[in-house]
Design an enzyme around this catalytic site. Structure first.
Site, PDB file in Angstrom:
ATOM      1  N   LYS A   1     -10.004 -12.970 -15.654  1.00 55.62           N
ATOM      2  CA  LYS A   1     -10.128 -13.052 -16.885  1.00 55.62           C
ATOM      3  C   LYS A   1      -9.421 -14.433 -17.514  1.00 55.62           C
ATOM      4  O   LYS A   1      -9.858 -15.176 -18.354  1.00 55.62           O
ATOM      5  CB  LYS A   1      -9.515 -11.989 -17.928  1.00 55.62           C
ATOM      6  CG  LYS A   1      -9.761 -11.808 -19.194  1.00 55.62           C
ATOM      7  CD  LYS A   1     -11.208 -11.139 -19.403  1.00 55.62           C
ATOM      8  CE  LYS A   1     -11.581 -10.734 -20.512  1.00 55.62           C
ATOM      9  NZ  LYS A   1     -12.688  -9.836 -20.641  1.00 55.62           N
TER      10      LYS A   1
ATOM     11  N   GLY B   1       0.726  -1.245  -0.136  1.00 56.28           N
ATOM     12  CA  GLY B   1      -0.096   0.123  -0.087  1.00 56.28           C
ATOM     13  C   GLY B   1       0.874   1.208  -0.190  1.00 56.28           C
ATOM     14  O   GLY B   1       1.946   1.196   0.255  1.00 56.28           O
TER      15      GLY B   1
ATOM     16  N   CYS C   1       5.391  -5.847   1.666  1.00 57.48           N
ATOM     17  CA  CYS C   1       5.607  -4.471   1.628  1.00 57.48           C
ATOM     18  C   CYS C   1       5.034  -3.781   2.717  1.00 57.48           C
ATOM     19  O   CYS C   1       5.437  -3.768   4.040  1.00 57.48           O
ATOM     20  CB  CYS C   1       5.055  -4.019   0.106  1.00 57.48           C
ATOM     21  SG  CYS C   1       6.191  -2.375  -0.202  1.00 57.48           S
ATOM     22  N   TYR C   2       4.088  -2.892   2.361  1.00 56.46           N
ATOM     23  CA  TYR C   2       3.329  -2.045   3.463  1.00 56.46           C
ATOM     24  C   TYR C   2       2.823  -3.235   4.443  1.00 56.46           C
ATOM     25  O   TYR C   2       2.860  -2.899   5.745  1.00 56.46           O
ATOM     26  CB  TYR C   2       2.287  -1.580   2.898  1.00 56.46           C
ATOM     27  CG  TYR C   2       1.271  -0.778   3.950  1.00 56.46           C
ATOM     28  CD1 TYR C   2       1.631   0.561   4.546  1.00 56.46           C
ATOM     29  CD2 TYR C   2       0.223  -1.253   4.720  1.00 56.46           C
ATOM     30  CE1 TYR C   2       0.682   1.103   5.362  1.00 56.46           C
ATOM     31  CE2 TYR C   2      -0.666  -0.595   5.361  1.00 56.46           C
ATOM     32  CZ  TYR C   2      -0.148   0.669   6.016  1.00 56.46           C
ATOM     33  OH  TYR C   2      -0.873   1.079   6.983  1.00 56.46           O
TER      34      TYR C   2
ATOM     35  N   GLU D   1       5.032 -11.239  -5.689  1.00 58.34           N
ATOM     36  CA  GLU D   1       3.912 -11.434  -6.906  1.00 58.34           C
ATOM     37  C   GLU D   1       4.108 -11.020  -8.250  1.00 58.34           C
ATOM     38  O   GLU D   1       3.673 -11.269  -9.285  1.00 58.34           O
ATOM     39  CB  GLU D   1       2.719 -10.677  -6.420  1.00 58.34           C
ATOM     40  CG  GLU D   1       2.602  -9.272  -6.364  1.00 58.34           C
ATOM     41  CD  GLU D   1       3.093  -8.644  -5.016  1.00 58.34           C
ATOM     42  OE1 GLU D   1       3.754  -9.540  -4.312  1.00 58.34           O
ATOM     43  OE2 GLU D   1       2.846  -7.462  -4.749  1.00 58.34           O
TER      44      GLU D   1
ATOM     45  N   HIS E   1       8.106  -7.649  -3.071  1.00 57.06           N
ATOM     46  CA  HIS E   1       7.141  -8.212  -3.845  1.00 57.06           C
ATOM     47  C   HIS E   1       7.241  -9.313  -4.581  1.00 57.06           C
ATOM     48  O   HIS E   1       7.495  -9.449  -5.734  1.00 57.06           O
ATOM     49  CB  HIS E   1       6.445  -6.979  -4.766  1.00 57.06           C
ATOM     50  CG  HIS E   1       6.161  -5.875  -4.303  1.00 57.06           C
ATOM     51  ND1 HIS E   1       4.626  -5.745  -3.973  1.00 57.06           N
ATOM     52  CD2 HIS E   1       6.609  -4.520  -4.026  1.00 57.06           C
ATOM     53  CE1 HIS E   1       4.386  -4.638  -3.457  1.00 57.06           C
ATOM     54  NE2 HIS E   1       5.531  -3.833  -3.427  1.00 57.06           N
TER      55      HIS E   1
ATOM     56  N   ASP F   1     -16.487 -12.909 -22.005  1.00 59.87           N
ATOM     57  CA  ASP F   1     -17.145 -13.240 -20.790  1.00 59.87           C
ATOM     58  C   ASP F   1     -18.450 -13.487 -21.004  1.00 59.87           C
ATOM     59  O   ASP F   1     -19.044 -14.630 -20.190  1.00 59.87           O
ATOM     60  CB  ASP F   1     -17.138 -11.910 -19.873  1.00 59.87           C
ATOM     61  CG  ASP F   1     -15.618 -11.253 -19.731  1.00 59.87           C
ATOM     62  OD1 ASP F   1     -14.774 -12.102 -19.571  1.00 59.87           O
ATOM     63  OD2 ASP F   1     -15.512 -10.083 -19.208  1.00 59.87           O
TER      64      ASP F   1
END
Ligand code: XMP
Length: 514
Positions: free
Chosen positions: A370, A58, A85-86, A174, A172, A230
């Site tokens: 998605k 964040g 992180c945050y 990710e 991070h 979708d």
């Protein structure tokens, strides 16, 4: 097996830009993850029986009184927590460690060194590269925590309290720039949280079909089908669940690509059991657009007219039964503000006029990202052209015909676009491009064909590469491919005598011309 009975990871959102990515990466490891805002009450979290909790990054400083915090009791639930992180600094702060402003902030790829044996770093080399982006750091870890990694400028790049199953990383994991980030997340899920990995798309189809059958019973369900990914996958799932009880309403406003309406109709009526209702209304659209050249007015007319025709048809079909939409997970979460509960206004989730009544609304893909929707689509046997199709704007070719829209111009653009797409496909570079299409600017130029002077249309071709469509670069299509495209457009498409290639990035340009 409903979502409730799956193993679940909570991604507690403190406003970081990669929060959806964290949830997607967790799901890539076959574990269901959901994002909730940082102010979700502790009771709600307790009731969900999460296998693990991830605090996201964040933009704030934990020592700023206005920054998002959480009840420290969450760290004593007995549920493993990973702070990123945050979220890492927050964990330190909640446990009375010290967080300070960095003398030298770290940004980008940084080498860290791992010390000691940690479940989180199982299989990760002692020195490896991670992605850092921080201006605060943990200057003094809390009591009971061991530092498990450091970098040249960050004495606590990772820390943990194994007995309490509390883990935190300043970097991070990710993002793909973290060399072993994926393995670190996997270790958290499988080594720390003890997940088994029950989130697989085969299961999803099976369980969703079963719950749709139960919910719909012998009633009808009406779905607005656009031909986009979708709504197509939603149609496939609903048809698998209730067959002919499903009615798909497909409005063809005549601004789609060449033969696209027929392709959508043929695909769905031949592959799936359903009632397919197609409304063809090109002429009404063209007459409404007659004489209109202002781009915003055109968009407005196309949007208003589309929903008028669409809801009129849905009104005819309404009554006893359900209305279905192709809403997907990112449409439902509003990340960044820590406010995932707020529903975004989005084209997938449209407001129904008040006089239309159904028993309820069904969103069979409401929990999927998605890439998961595409995997479901492939497993349902929906053709690759539909499942992997590039984005296509709601107003269709309407935003690619500059100036007044006429039937003749639609035809020229459809033909040109088809030739362009065919040539890109043949050249084998289709997968390298994020989006490509032809545009018909309102420009005529002089040319020569045989012995005749011509005064005819200019076609612009546009091809971009991008990760997120917020920014985009123009694609470096090889010259020989461009040469073939140009040749074919002038030779095969009547009324085209000149071709230009759009070499504008976004910004300053947009992807579409209008
Ligand atoms: P722009 O032109 O804004 O396009 O750079 C970014 C992406 O959005 C698509 N786009 C639209 N999609 N309705 C949509 O559903 C629209 O009105 C619309 N306008 C642009 C565009 O094709 C590109 O992928």
């Amino acid at each position: 097996m409903s979502i409730e009975s799956h193993e679940k990871i909570l991604v507690l959102d403190f406003g970081g830009q990669y929060n959806q990515l964290i949830a997607r990466r967790v799901r890539d490891h076959s574990v269901y993850a959901e994002i909730r805002p940082f102010d979700t009450p502790l009771d709600v979290i307790k009731a969900q029986n999460y296998k693990g909790i991830i605090f996201t990054g964040g933009p704030n400083s934990v020592y700023d009184p206005a920054s998002p915090h959480y009840d420290p009791a969450i760290l004593s639930l007995g549920v493993p927590v990973l702070g990123i992180c945050y979220g890492c600094q927050l964990m330190a702060w909640m446990k009375q460690g010290t967080v300070s402003s960095c003398e030298k902030s770290e940004y980008g790829k940084i080498d860290i060194t791992i010390s000691g044996a940690s479940k989180l770093f199982k299989g990760v080399p002692a020195t490896n590269t991670v992605w850092m982006s921080h201006t605060d750091y943990i200057s003094s870890p809390p009591e009971g925590f061991t530092v498990t990694a450091s970098s040249a400028d960050c004495p606590c790049a990772a820390m943990e309290n194994e007995a309490m199953s509390l883990y935190a990383v300043q970097f991070h994991p990710e993002v793909t720039h973290s060399e072993y980030g994926n393995l670190i997340l996997k270790n958290f899920l499988y080594e720390v949280c003890g997940c088994k990995g029950d989130w697989v798309m085969d299961n999803f189809i099976e369980t969703t079909v079963a719950s749709l059958r139960e919910q719909i019973g012998n009633k009808r369900v009406v779905l607005g089908l656009s031909g986009g990914v979708d709504s197509s996958v939603a149609a496939g799932l609903l048809s698998r669940a209730v067959g002919n009880q499903l009615t798909c309403v497909f409005v063809d406003q005549g601004l789609m690509r060449k033969d696209e309406g027929d392709f959508v109709e043929k695909t769905f009526t031949s592959l799936f059991d359903m009632r397919f209702v197609r409304v063809n209304c090109q002429q009404e659209f063209v007459s409404k657009l007659k004489g209109v050249t202002d781009p915003e007015k055109k968009r407005n007319i196309i949007g208003t007219e589309f929903y008028k025709v669409f809801w009129d048809k849905i009104r005819e079909e309404a009554g006893d039964g359900f209305f279905a939409q192709g809403t997907i997970y990112p449409d439902r979460i509003e990340s960044g503000k820590g406010d995932a509960a707020t529903i975004k206004t989005h084209h997938n989730q449209v407001k129904m006029p008040e006089d239309i009544h159904f028993d309820g609304v069904i969103e069979p893909l409401g929990d999927l990202f998605k890439d998961e929707v595409r995997r479901v689509g492939e497993k349902l046997g929906i053709p690759k052209e539909l499942v992997w199709r590039q984005p296509f704007p709601g107003p269709g070719l309407g935003v690619r015909i500059i100036g007044e829209i006429t039937e003749e111009k639609i035809k020229i653009l459809q033909e040109a676009d088809a030739v362009f797409r065919d040539e890109i496909k043949k050249s084998g570079i289709e997968r390298e491009l994020s989006q490509f299409f032809a545009v018909l600017p309102d420009v005529r130029t002089v040319g020569v064909m045989g012995d005749h002077r011509t005064y005819d249309h200019l076609i612009a071709i546009r091809a971009v590469t991008t990760d997120d469509f917020m920014t985009a670069d123009w694609a470096r299509i090889p010259y020989d491919v461009l040469a073939r495209i140009s040749n074919r457009l002038c030779n095969e498409v009547e009324h085209v005598n000149r071709v230009v290639y759009d070499i504008t990035s976004k910004p300053p340009g947009t992807v579409e011309w209008e």
